[in-house]
Design an enzyme around this catalytic site. Structure first.
Site, short mmCIF file in Angstrom:
data_model
loop_
_atom_site.label_atom_id
_atom_site.label_comp_id
_atom_site.label_asym_id
_atom_site.label_seq_id
_atom_site.Cartn_x
_atom_site.Cartn_y
_atom_site.Cartn_z
N ASP A 1 -7.56 -1.00 23.95
CA ASP A 1 -7.33 0.02 24.97
C ASP A 1 -6.05 -0.36 25.71
O ASP A 1 -6.01 -1.40 26.38
CB ASP A 1 -8.53 0.06 25.92
CG ASP A 1 -8.39 1.16 26.96
OD1 ASP A 1 -7.26 1.64 27.20
OD2 ASP A 1 -9.42 1.53 27.56
N SER B 1 7.84 14.11 27.52
CA SER B 1 7.30 15.47 27.39
C SER B 1 8.20 16.45 28.12
O SER B 1 8.88 16.07 29.07
CB SER B 1 5.91 15.53 28.01
OG SER B 1 5.46 16.86 28.12
N TYR C 1 0.00 14.55 35.34
CA TYR C 1 0.52 14.33 33.98
C TYR C 1 2.05 14.35 34.00
O TYR C 1 2.71 13.47 33.45
CB TYR C 1 -0.03 15.39 33.01
CG TYR C 1 0.52 15.23 31.60
CD1 TYR C 1 0.21 14.12 30.83
CD2 TYR C 1 1.37 16.20 31.05
CE1 TYR C 1 0.73 13.96 29.55
CE2 TYR C 1 1.89 16.05 29.76
CZ TYR C 1 1.56 14.93 29.02
OH TYR C 1 2.08 14.77 27.76
N PRO D 1 8.72 16.13 23.56
CA PRO D 1 8.25 17.32 22.85
C PRO D 1 7.68 18.37 23.81
O PRO D 1 7.16 18.04 24.87
CB PRO D 1 7.13 16.80 21.94
CG PRO D 1 7.11 15.31 22.10
CD PRO D 1 7.77 15.01 23.40
N VAL E 1 2.71 20.69 21.07
CA VAL E 1 2.48 20.21 19.70
C VAL E 1 0.99 20.35 19.40
O VAL E 1 0.14 19.92 20.20
CB VAL E 1 2.86 18.72 19.55
CG1 VAL E 1 2.90 18.33 18.08
CG2 VAL E 1 4.18 18.40 20.24
N PHE F 1 -4.31 16.74 21.49
CA PHE F 1 -3.90 16.63 22.90
C PHE F 1 -4.69 17.56 23.83
O PHE F 1 -5.22 17.13 24.86
CB PHE F 1 -2.39 16.94 22.98
CG PHE F 1 -1.82 16.96 24.36
CD1 PHE F 1 -1.40 15.79 24.98
CD2 PHE F 1 -1.69 18.15 25.06
CE1 PHE F 1 -0.86 15.81 26.26
CE2 PHE F 1 -1.15 18.18 26.34
CZ PHE F 1 -0.73 17.01 26.94
P1 NDP Z 1 -3.43 12.99 20.35
O1 NDP Z 1 -4.55 13.15 21.32
O2 NDP Z 1 -3.57 13.61 19.02
O3 NDP Z 1 -3.08 11.44 20.17
C1 NDP Z 1 -3.07 10.56 21.25
C2 NDP Z 1 -3.09 9.15 20.74
O4 NDP Z 1 -3.03 8.24 21.88
C3 NDP Z 1 -4.35 8.80 19.97
O5 NDP Z 1 -4.02 8.03 18.83
C4 NDP Z 1 -5.15 7.95 20.95
O6 NDP Z 1 -5.92 6.99 20.24
C5 NDP Z 1 -4.04 7.27 21.73
N1 NDP Z 1 -4.54 6.82 23.03
C6 NDP Z 1 -4.91 7.57 24.08
N2 NDP Z 1 -5.41 6.80 25.06
C7 NDP Z 1 -5.35 5.51 24.61
C8 NDP Z 1 -5.72 4.26 25.16
N3 NDP Z 1 -6.26 4.16 26.38
N4 NDP Z 1 -5.52 3.16 24.42
C9 NDP Z 1 -4.97 3.24 23.18
N5 NDP Z 1 -4.59 4.39 22.61
C10 NDP Z 1 -4.80 5.52 23.32
O7 NDP Z 1 -2.16 13.59 21.11
P2 NDP Z 1 -0.61 13.67 20.70
O8 NDP Z 1 -0.37 13.11 19.38
O9 NDP Z 1 -0.18 15.05 20.98
O10 NDP Z 1 0.00 12.73 21.84
C11 NDP Z 1 0.85 11.64 21.57
C12 NDP Z 1 1.84 11.51 22.72
O11 NDP Z 1 2.65 12.67 22.78
C13 NDP Z 1 1.19 11.38 24.10
O12 NDP Z 1 1.91 10.41 24.85
C14 NDP Z 1 1.37 12.76 24.70
O13 NDP Z 1 1.42 12.73 26.10
C15 NDP Z 1 2.70 13.15 24.11
N6 NDP Z 1 3.01 14.58 24.06
C16 NDP Z 1 2.16 15.45 23.45
C17 NDP Z 1 2.47 16.80 23.42
C18 NDP Z 1 1.57 17.82 22.83
O14 NDP Z 1 1.73 19.03 23.13
N7 NDP Z 1 0.65 17.48 21.95
C19 NDP Z 1 3.73 17.29 24.01
C20 NDP Z 1 4.52 16.28 24.65
C21 NDP Z 1 4.17 14.98 24.66
P3 NDP Z 1 -7.45 6.62 20.55
O15 NDP Z 1 -8.11 7.84 21.12
O16 NDP Z 1 -7.99 6.19 19.22
O17 NDP Z 1 -7.38 5.49 21.52
C1 8X3 Z 2 2.44 18.07 26.54
C2 8X3 Z 2 3.09 19.39 26.68
O1 8X3 Z 2 3.19 21.50 28.10
O2 8X3 Z 2 1.01 20.52 27.75
O3 8X3 Z 2 3.19 17.05 27.10
O4 8X3 Z 2 2.56 19.47 29.21
S1 8X3 Z 2 2.42 20.23 28.02
#
Ligand code: NDP
Ligand code: 8X3
Length: 254
Positions: free
Chosen positions: A62, A142, A155, A185, A188, A192
């Site tokens: 974690d 983001s 956030y 990004p 996506v 998320f």
């Molecule tokens: P997902 O939820 O698909 O992936 C998030 C990843 O983060 C998982 O692998 C999760 O693993 C890991 N994670 C979360 N909390 C913890 C923790 N406490 N310890 C270790 N690992 C952790 O989301 P995304 O792929 O979309 O997100 C990836 C990144 O991109 C994030 O930083 C997000 O803020 C950012 N982002 C996403 C956007 C979107 O629209 N999707 C847009 C802009 C930015 P596990 O649960 O196994 O711990």
């Molecule tokens: C994730 C994109 O628009 O949900 O960082 O904040 S948004």
């Protein structure tokens, strides 16, 4: 171990992190992947190893827990001597309520994961890069850090802090020949929104209806581009959205 390059991708159990691990492995990078879901980590490690014949070490911890981060990284110190790239991807949003209705526990988790998690992990990896006088750190920011939207509050603040940290790291690590980049990004389609809405899949799916959002692979492609420039080229910041999205608030939906 091979002579391949070595990348550490945090948050590789789904979404952008998983897609980034895949594109790196497909291009013959060895990997350290992390997350909290051990079953998914093991599955990904085994699948990438089988498909691409690369070395993959799975670390389950974690990122909010400083001692867990330290102990996990210490367990593969030998491997880290060869580190080329750190992708600080693990992160999340929790809730989208106006600030006055937000949950303190959600705020704590976002700050502890998105900001403190990056700090803990980066601190453990940097000494190896400094020793090698080379390396690259890519922090996932983001659009939420670039312009605010109602309900984005904590956030957005956590991702704005990531941007500030990225710029500061760039200055501090410049003399050590370490690149530091930010990838921001827009929307996506990953897990998320499901995480953000505390497991409400129907609500999460609505976020991506009526337009074609980015997919995890699109962001992974951008990350791969940044980390494969010649050694004298540094891309500090990359903003990537789907074609239908202009900023955090404006998306054309049918
Ligand atoms: P997902 O939820 O698909 O992936 C998030 C990843 O983060 C998982 O692998 C999760 O693993 C890991 N994670 C979360 N909390 C913890 C923790 N406490 N310890 C270790 N690992 C952790 O989301 P995304 O792929 O979309 O997100 C990836 C990144 O991109 C994030 O930083 C997000 O803020 C950012 N982002 C996403 C956007 C979107 O629209 N999707 C847009 C802009 C930015 P596990 O649960 O196994 O711990
Ligand atoms: C994730 C994109 O628009 O949900 O960082 O904040 S948004």
């Amino acid at each position: 171990m091979t002579k391949n390059k070595l990348a550490f991708v945090s948050g590789a159990t789904s979404g952008i992190g998983e897609a980034t691990a895949e594109i790196l492995a497909a291009n013959q990078w060895d990997l350290i992947i992390s997350g909290r879901r051990l079953d998914r980590l093991n599955e990904l490690a085994s699948s990438l190893n089988t498909k691409y014949n690369v070395y993959v070490r799975a670390l389950c911890f974690d990122i909010q827990q400083r001692e867990q981060v330290k102990d996990s990284l210490a367990s593969c110190a030998d491997l880290l001597t060869k580190i080329d790239l750190l992708v600080n991807n693990a992160g999340l949003a929790l809730g989208k309520s106006p600030f006055q209705e937000g949950l303190e526990s959600d705020w704590e988790t976002m700050i502890d994961t998105n900001l403190k998690g990056i700090i803990y992990l980066t601190k453990e990896v940097i000494p190896f890069m400094i020793k090698n006088k080379s390396g690259h750190i890519v922090n996932i920011s983001s659009t939420a850090a670039r312009d605010m939207y109602p309900g984005g509050n904590v956030y957005s603040a956590s991702k704005s802090a990531v941007d500030a940290l990225t710029k500061s790291l760039r200055l501090d690590l410049l003399e050590h020949n370490i690149k530091v980049s930010s990838v921001a990004p827009g929307m996506v389609h990953t897990e998320f929104s499901e995480v953000r809405f505390h497991g409400d899949k129907a609500k999460a799916e609505k976020v991506y209806q009526g337009f074609e959002p980015l997919y995890a692979k699109d962001v992974a492609d951008a990350i791969y581009y940044i980390v494969t420039r010649p050694s004298h080229v540094h891309i500090g910041d990359l903003l990537i959205t789907c074609t239908a999205q202009a900023n955090s608030s404006i998306v054309i939906k049918s």
